[in-house]
Design a protein around this motif. Structure first.
Motif, PDB file in Angstrom:
ATOM      1  N   VAL A 244      -6.807   7.856  -1.739  1.00 47.78           N
ATOM      2  CA  VAL A 244      -6.327   6.644  -2.404  1.00 47.78           C
ATOM      3  C   VAL A 244      -4.876   6.823  -2.814  1.00 47.78           C
ATOM      4  CG1 VAL A 244      -6.599   5.103  -4.379  1.00 47.78           C
ATOM      5  CG2 VAL A 244      -8.627   6.025  -3.231  1.00 47.78           C
ATOM      6  N   VAL A 245      -4.032   5.920  -2.294  1.00 48.87           N
ATOM      7  CA  VAL A 245      -2.605   5.912  -2.619  1.00 48.87           C
ATOM      8  C   VAL A 245      -2.349   4.680  -3.481  1.00 48.87           C
ATOM      9  CG1 VAL A 245      -0.252   5.828  -1.717  1.00 48.87           C
ATOM     10  CG2 VAL A 245      -2.051   7.030  -0.427  1.00 48.87           C
ATOM     11  N   ALA A 246      -2.017   4.901  -4.741  1.00 47.74           N
ATOM     12  CA  ALA A 246      -1.826   3.784  -5.677  1.00 47.74           C
ATOM     13  C   ALA A 246      -0.356   3.603  -6.005  1.00 47.74           C
ATOM     14  CB  ALA A 246      -2.623   4.027  -6.958  1.00 47.74           C
ATOM     15  N   TYR A 247       0.148   2.420  -5.729  1.00 49.57           N
ATOM     16  CA  TYR A 247       1.492   2.054  -6.168  1.00 49.57           C
ATOM     17  C   TYR A 247       1.542   2.207  -7.677  1.00 49.57           C
ATOM     18  CZ  TYR A 247       5.791  -0.833  -5.653  1.00 49.57           C
ATOM     19  OH  TYR A 247       7.084  -1.310  -5.616  1.00 49.57           O
ATOM     20  N   VAL A 248       2.680   2.605  -8.202  1.00 52.69           N
ATOM     21  CA  VAL A 248       2.799   2.812  -9.642  1.00 52.69           C
ATOM     22  C   VAL A 248       2.539   1.515 -10.414  1.00 52.69           C
ATOM     23  CG1 VAL A 248       5.282   2.387  -9.804  1.00 52.69           C
ATOM     24  CG2 VAL A 248       4.189   4.044 -11.368  1.00 52.69           C
TER      25      VAL A 248
ATOM     26  N   ASP B 289      -0.018  -3.486  -3.148  1.00 51.66           N
ATOM     27  CA  ASP B 289       0.929  -4.427  -2.539  1.00 51.66           C
ATOM     28  C   ASP B 289       0.811  -4.431  -1.014  1.00 51.66           C
ATOM     29  OD1 ASP B 289       3.563  -6.087  -3.361  1.00 51.66           O
ATOM     30  OD2 ASP B 289       3.815  -5.175  -1.394  1.00 51.66           O
ATOM     31  N   MET B 290       0.439  -5.570  -0.454  1.00 51.49           N
ATOM     32  CA  MET B 290       0.219  -5.650   0.989  1.00 51.49           C
ATOM     33  C   MET B 290       1.519  -5.586   1.783  1.00 51.49           C
ATOM     34  SD  MET B 290      -0.977  -9.621   1.386  1.00 51.49           S
ATOM     35  CE  MET B 290      -0.178 -10.969   0.532  1.00 51.49           C
ATOM     36  N   PHE B 291       2.619  -6.063   1.214  1.00 61.60           N
ATOM     37  CA  PHE B 291       3.881  -6.051   1.946  1.00 61.60           C
ATOM     38  C   PHE B 291       4.485  -4.645   1.980  1.00 61.60           C
ATOM     39  CE2 PHE B 291       3.574 -10.422   0.151  1.00 61.60           C
ATOM     40  CZ  PHE B 291       3.268 -11.047   1.346  1.00 61.60           C
TER      41      PHE B 291
ATOM     42  N   MET C 264      -4.910  -6.510  -0.404  1.00 64.40           N
ATOM     43  CA  MET C 264      -4.160  -7.753  -0.229  1.00 64.40           C
ATOM     44  C   MET C 264      -3.613  -8.303  -1.541  1.00 64.40           C
ATOM     45  SD  MET C 264      -4.020  -8.534   3.044  1.00 64.40           S
ATOM     46  CE  MET C 264      -3.659  -6.779   3.221  1.00 64.40           C
ATOM     47  N   GLY C 265      -2.805  -7.507  -2.209  1.00 62.53           N
ATOM     48  CA  GLY C 265      -2.161  -7.962  -3.433  1.00 62.53           C
ATOM     49  C   GLY C 265      -0.678  -8.196  -3.210  1.00 62.53           C
ATOM     50  N   GLU C 266      -0.052  -8.937  -4.129  1.00 64.01           N
ATOM     51  CA  GLU C 266       1.391  -9.164  -4.026  1.00 64.01           C
ATOM     52  C   GLU C 266       1.992  -9.408  -5.397  1.00 64.01           C
ATOM     53  OE1 GLU C 266       1.928 -12.692  -1.613  1.00 64.01           O
ATOM     54  OE2 GLU C 266       1.948 -13.961  -3.397  1.00 64.01           O
ATOM     55  N   CYS C 267       3.281  -9.107  -5.500  1.00 64.21           N
ATOM     56  CA  CYS C 267       4.078  -9.461  -6.671  1.00 64.21           C
ATOM     57  C   CYS C 267       4.463 -10.929  -6.539  1.00 64.21           C
ATOM     58  CB  CYS C 267       5.327  -8.573  -6.718  1.00 64.21           C
ATOM     59  SG  CYS C 267       6.665  -9.199  -7.759  1.00 64.21           S
ATOM     60  N   HIS C 268       4.235 -11.713  -7.571  1.00 68.87           N
ATOM     61  CA  HIS C 268       4.503 -13.151  -7.452  1.00 68.87           C
ATOM     62  C   HIS C 268       5.985 -13.446  -7.240  1.00 68.87           C
ATOM     63  CE1 HIS C 268       5.629 -12.670 -11.685  1.00 68.87           C
ATOM     64  NE2 HIS C 268       6.153 -13.880 -11.654  1.00 68.87           N
ATOM     65  N   VAL C 269       6.857 -12.566  -7.715  1.00 70.10           N
ATOM     66  CA  VAL C 269       8.294 -12.778  -7.544  1.00 70.10           C
ATOM     67  C   VAL C 269       8.715 -12.439  -6.115  1.00 70.10           C
ATOM     68  CG1 VAL C 269      10.601 -12.114  -8.304  1.00 70.10           C
ATOM     69  CG2 VAL C 269       8.760 -12.339  -9.984  1.00 70.10           C
ATOM     70  N   HIS C 270       8.384 -11.246  -5.665  1.00 69.39           N
ATOM     71  CA  HIS C 270       8.771 -10.839  -4.310  1.00 69.39           C
ATOM     72  C   HIS C 270       8.011 -11.632  -3.242  1.00 69.39           C
ATOM     73  CE1 HIS C 270      10.293  -7.235  -6.482  1.00 69.39           C
ATOM     74  NE2 HIS C 270      11.258  -7.358  -5.580  1.00 69.39           N
ATOM     75  N   GLY C 271       6.767 -11.992  -3.564  1.00 66.83           N
ATOM     76  CA  GLY C 271       5.994 -12.791  -2.623  1.00 66.83           C
ATOM     77  C   GLY C 271       6.604 -14.162  -2.395  1.00 66.83           C
TER      78      GLY C 271
END
Length: 307
Positions: free
Chosen positions: A109-113, A150-152, A169-176
């Protein structure tokens, strides 16, 4: 009280209380200006791990302050506004991660900070956008890899490494919300500008198609690249708070945000007034359950050591 007076009060309080202020590059300009260190999640984590201060005031969002608390269990970690959360971190829970682990007992499991402490506690390693590629390249590619949330960023890592992963399949609402249309229009208006894009942006590989020499960089990577580049004009695709830091670190160069409205309202919750109150009244102490902190520490330390 004028902001310049408030800034001076904050500076004096820092000395009096042996406190350090850490600020993310997406924070308000005046908040960045009173910070002892400004940077991305990886850089700030490294500073938090080594600070000699008794008090850490984190001008950022909640998962950042949690990370600092995990790295400094004997220090006081404060976040000036408890509501400063993260839309990306909210897309995944510890239950989601545990379900994947149950189905993939040999998985990694690789978790973004940008995740909660509970999610980090179930990860093998954490990453930031600055070192995600290096971390994934260090793993055993013959075993399943779960990259979250983060999917991107996950798609970017897959593209660069050639390693297939299970990507949440998650995203940051700003970058998305930064897409092809805004990028195309800005690039057409400034054809000679260099294009620096954060890997959380939604356009992904299509951005590279629009401008093949685009640089996919973390926030800190953008600062480092812009300082060293001989070019004088840059199109920037990330949260607009970075423009203030770029202007300070690379004076005389022009930085053009792809989308002026790419603003994280959570980052902007932190104000000088709230930092002042935080230092005066210990608002608000961030603590992490000891068992969760112990489990998350290894993944965070692995992140700090790579890249």
């Amino acid at each position: 009280m004028l902001s310049i007076d408030l800034s001076q009060e904050i500076m004096e309080l820092k000395k009096k209380r042996n406190a350090v202020i850490l600020a993310h590059s997406y924070e308000r300009p005046e908040v960045q200006d009173v910070a002892d260190f400004v940077g991305d999640s990886l850089g700030l984590s490294r500073v938090a791990a080594n600070t000699s201060a008794d008090i850490i005031v984190f001008a950022g969002v909640h998962f950042m302050a949690e990370t600092a608390a995990i790295l400094n269990p004997k220090k006081t970690v404060l976040i000036p506004d408890l509501d400063a959360g993260c839309s990306l971190a909210d897309t995944i829970s510890a239950k989601d991660v545990q379900e994947w682990r149950d189905e993939n007992p040999n998985g990694q499991v690789v978790a973004y900070v940008n995740t909660s402490a509970e999610v980090k506690a179930l990860a093998d390693v954490c990453v930031t956008s600055a070192n995600a590629v290096a971390v994934v390249q260090s793993l055993d590619a013959t075993r399943p890899i779960f990259f979250l949330p983060d999917m991107f960023l996950g798609a970017h890592v897959e593209r660069v490494t050639g390693i297939k992963m299970h990507v949440w399949m998650g995203e940051c609402h700003v970058h998305g919300g930064i897409g092809d249309k805004e990028i195309r229009e800005t690039l057409e208006a400034h054809p000679d500008a260099e294009f620096l894009i954060h890997p959380e942006c939604s356009c992904g590989s299509s951005c590279l198609y629009l401008k093949p020499d685009a640089k996919m960089l973390s926030t800190e990577g953008m600062v480092t690249y812009a300082k060293a580049s001989d070019r004088t004009e840059f199109v920037i695709a990330t949260e607009v708070g970075i423009i203030h830091r770029l202007n300070k670190m690379a004076p005389g160069k022009k930085f053009l945000p792809v989308k002026e409205s790419a603003i994280c309202q959570y980052m902007k919750m932190i104000t000088l007034e709230k930092i002042y109150d935080s230092l005066v009244e210990d608002k608000y102490v961030v603590s992490v359950d000891e068992e969760i902190a112990r489990a998350a520490l290894g993944a965070i330390e692995a992140m700090i050591s790579i890249g």
